[in-house]
Design a protein around this motif. Structure first.
Motif, PDB file in Angstrom:
ATOM      1  N   PHE A   7      30.333  20.971 -33.693  1.00  0.00           N
ATOM      2  CA  PHE A   7      29.450  22.089 -33.343  1.00  0.00           C
ATOM      3  C   PHE A   7      30.012  23.353 -33.980  1.00  0.00           C
ATOM      4  CE2 PHE A   7      28.143  19.510 -29.719  1.00  0.00           C
ATOM      5  CZ  PHE A   7      26.883  19.965 -29.404  1.00  0.00           C
ATOM      6  N   PRO A   8      29.272  24.025 -34.869  1.00  0.00           N
ATOM      7  CA  PRO A   8      29.698  25.364 -35.288  1.00  0.00           C
ATOM      8  C   PRO A   8      29.741  26.264 -34.043  1.00  0.00           C
ATOM      9  CG  PRO A   8      28.005  24.529 -36.751  1.00  0.00           C
ATOM     10  CD  PRO A   8      28.079  23.587 -35.576  1.00  0.00           C
ATOM     11  N   PRO A   9      30.603  27.270 -34.012  1.00  0.00           N
ATOM     12  CA  PRO A   9      30.751  28.101 -32.815  1.00  0.00           C
ATOM     13  C   PRO A   9      29.439  28.712 -32.299  1.00  0.00           C
ATOM     14  CG  PRO A   9      32.525  28.560 -34.335  1.00  0.00           C
ATOM     15  CD  PRO A   9      31.570  27.643 -35.052  1.00  0.00           C
ATOM     16  N   ASP A  10      28.571  29.200 -33.186  1.00  0.00           N
ATOM     17  CA  ASP A  10      27.326  29.813 -32.722  1.00  0.00           C
ATOM     18  C   ASP A  10      26.388  28.783 -32.099  1.00  0.00           C
ATOM     19  OD1 ASP A  10      27.046  28.754 -35.349  1.00  0.00           O
ATOM     20  OD2 ASP A  10      25.227  29.933 -35.662  1.00  0.00           O
ATOM     21  N   VAL A  11      26.386  27.568 -32.611  1.00  0.00           N
ATOM     22  CA  VAL A  11      25.539  26.515 -32.044  1.00  0.00           C
ATOM     23  C   VAL A  11      26.125  26.052 -30.710  1.00  0.00           C
ATOM     24  CG1 VAL A  11      24.541  24.226 -32.436  1.00  0.00           C
ATOM     25  CG2 VAL A  11      24.760  25.839 -34.343  1.00  0.00           C
ATOM     26  N   PHE A  12      27.441  26.003 -30.609  1.00  0.00           N
ATOM     27  CA  PHE A  12      28.059  25.633 -29.335  1.00  0.00           C
ATOM     28  C   PHE A  12      27.756  26.683 -28.266  1.00  0.00           C
ATOM     29  CE2 PHE A  12      31.563  24.961 -26.318  1.00  0.00           C
ATOM     30  CZ  PHE A  12      31.299  23.641 -26.012  1.00  0.00           C
ATOM     31  N   ASP A  13      27.693  27.941 -28.652  1.00  0.00           N
ATOM     32  CA  ASP A  13      27.303  28.987 -27.698  1.00  0.00           C
ATOM     33  C   ASP A  13      25.894  28.736 -27.175  1.00  0.00           C
ATOM     34  OD1 ASP A  13      29.726  30.297 -27.902  1.00  0.00           O
ATOM     35  OD2 ASP A  13      29.007  31.782 -29.350  1.00  0.00           O
ATOM     36  N   THR A  14      24.995  28.319 -28.051  1.00  0.00           N
ATOM     37  CA  THR A  14      23.630  27.972 -27.627  1.00  0.00           C
ATOM     38  C   THR A  14      23.673  26.814 -26.642  1.00  0.00           C
ATOM     39  OG1 THR A  14      22.718  28.722 -29.731  1.00  0.00           O
ATOM     40  CG2 THR A  14      21.352  27.229 -28.429  1.00  0.00           C
ATOM     41  N   TYR A  15      24.455  25.794 -26.951  1.00  0.00           N
ATOM     42  CA  TYR A  15      24.603  24.644 -26.066  1.00  0.00           C
ATOM     43  C   TYR A  15      25.082  25.079 -24.676  1.00  0.00           C
ATOM     44  CZ  TYR A  15      26.657  20.434 -24.059  1.00  0.00           C
ATOM     45  OH  TYR A  15      26.985  19.415 -23.200  1.00  0.00           O
ATOM     46  N   LYS A  16      26.085  25.950 -24.620  1.00  0.00           N
ATOM     47  CA  LYS A  16      26.638  26.390 -23.339  1.00  0.00           C
ATOM     48  C   LYS A  16      25.621  27.157 -22.502  1.00  0.00           C
ATOM     49  CE  LYS A  16      30.221  28.551 -24.908  1.00  0.00           C
ATOM     50  NZ  LYS A  16      31.471  29.289 -25.080  1.00  0.00           N
ATOM     51  N   GLN A  17      24.625  27.771 -23.141  1.00  0.00           N
ATOM     52  CA  GLN A  17      23.625  28.555 -22.420  1.00  0.00           C
ATOM     53  C   GLN A  17      22.458  27.710 -21.907  1.00  0.00           C
ATOM     54  OE1 GLN A  17      22.497  31.893 -24.876  1.00  0.00           O
ATOM     55  NE2 GLN A  17      24.625  32.380 -25.307  1.00  0.00           N
ATOM     56  N   LEU A  18      22.393  26.452 -22.293  1.00  0.00           N
ATOM     57  CA  LEU A  18      21.312  25.584 -21.823  1.00  0.00           C
ATOM     58  C   LEU A  18      21.467  25.297 -20.343  1.00  0.00           C
ATOM     59  CD1 LEU A  18      21.303  22.875 -24.644  1.00  0.00           C
ATOM     60  CD2 LEU A  18      19.553  24.634 -24.278  1.00  0.00           C
ATOM     61  N   PRO A  19      20.359  25.043 -19.652  1.00  0.00           N
ATOM     62  CA  PRO A  19      20.456  24.574 -18.263  1.00  0.00           C
ATOM     63  C   PRO A  19      21.227  23.246 -18.216  1.00  0.00           C
ATOM     64  CG  PRO A  19      18.203  25.206 -18.787  1.00  0.00           C
ATOM     65  CD  PRO A  19      18.974  25.220 -20.076  1.00  0.00           C
ATOM     66  N   GLU A  20      21.807  22.953 -17.091  1.00  0.00           N
ATOM     67  CA  GLU A  20      22.664  21.775 -16.945  1.00  0.00           C
ATOM     68  C   GLU A  20      21.969  20.478 -17.365  1.00  0.00           C
ATOM     69  OE1 GLU A  20      25.131  19.374 -13.520  1.00  0.00           O
ATOM     70  OE2 GLU A  20      24.577  21.452 -13.142  1.00  0.00           O
ATOM     71  N   LEU A  21      20.735  20.271 -16.954  1.00  0.00           N
ATOM     72  CA  LEU A  21      20.011  19.047 -17.298  1.00  0.00           C
ATOM     73  C   LEU A  21      19.812  18.928 -18.814  1.00  0.00           C
ATOM     74  CD1 LEU A  21      18.600  16.490 -16.360  1.00  0.00           C
ATOM     75  CD2 LEU A  21      16.509  17.831 -16.071  1.00  0.00           C
ATOM     76  N   ALA A  22      19.509  20.022 -19.478  1.00  0.00           N
ATOM     77  CA  ALA A  22      19.325  20.000 -20.930  1.00  0.00           C
ATOM     78  C   ALA A  22      20.646  19.718 -21.637  1.00  0.00           C
ATOM     79  CB  ALA A  22      18.737  21.322 -21.407  1.00  0.00           C
ATOM     80  N   ARG A  23      21.748  20.281 -21.138  1.00  0.00           N
ATOM     81  CA  ARG A  23      23.059  19.991 -21.722  1.00  0.00           C
ATOM     82  C   ARG A  23      23.380  18.503 -21.602  1.00  0.00           C
ATOM     83  NH1 ARG A  23      24.783  24.451 -18.793  1.00  0.00           N
ATOM     84  NH2 ARG A  23      26.010  23.107 -17.456  1.00  0.00           N
TER      85      ARG A  23
END
Length: 83
Positions: A7-23
């Motif tokens: 995960f590039p850092p900016d994409v990982f930041d997007t991942y961390k902001q997803l709701p728990e179910l989406a993650r």
């Protein structure tokens, strides 16, 4: 052989902001894709076997399949579900 997930850092930041179910949904589909990226994904536009999409539930990701490096890089994440 299993692909290494990146995960590039900016994409990982997007991942961390997803709701728990989406993650969870994205994590599950990416784990499956690590074993066989082409079988666990769909072409992104023209099927070049390199840029692919994975999806589950309300979340979709665009991934880059690095055959030579055995790396699966998440390029973008889209979420179309409830907050």
């Amino acid at each position: 052989m299993t692909y290494r997930l990146h995960f590039p850092p900016d994409v990982f930041d997007t991942y961390k902001q997803l709701p728990e179910l989406a993650r969870r949904d994205l994590a599950l589909v990416l784990v499956d894709a690590q074993e066989d990226p082409l079988a666990a994904s769909e072409p992104y536009g023209q099927d070049d076997g390199i840029i692919r999409t994975v999806a589950q539930g309300h979340v979709t990701a665009v991934v880059l399949v690095g055959r030579d490096t055995r790396t699966l890089t998440v390029l973008a994440i889209a979420y179309a579900g409830p907050s």
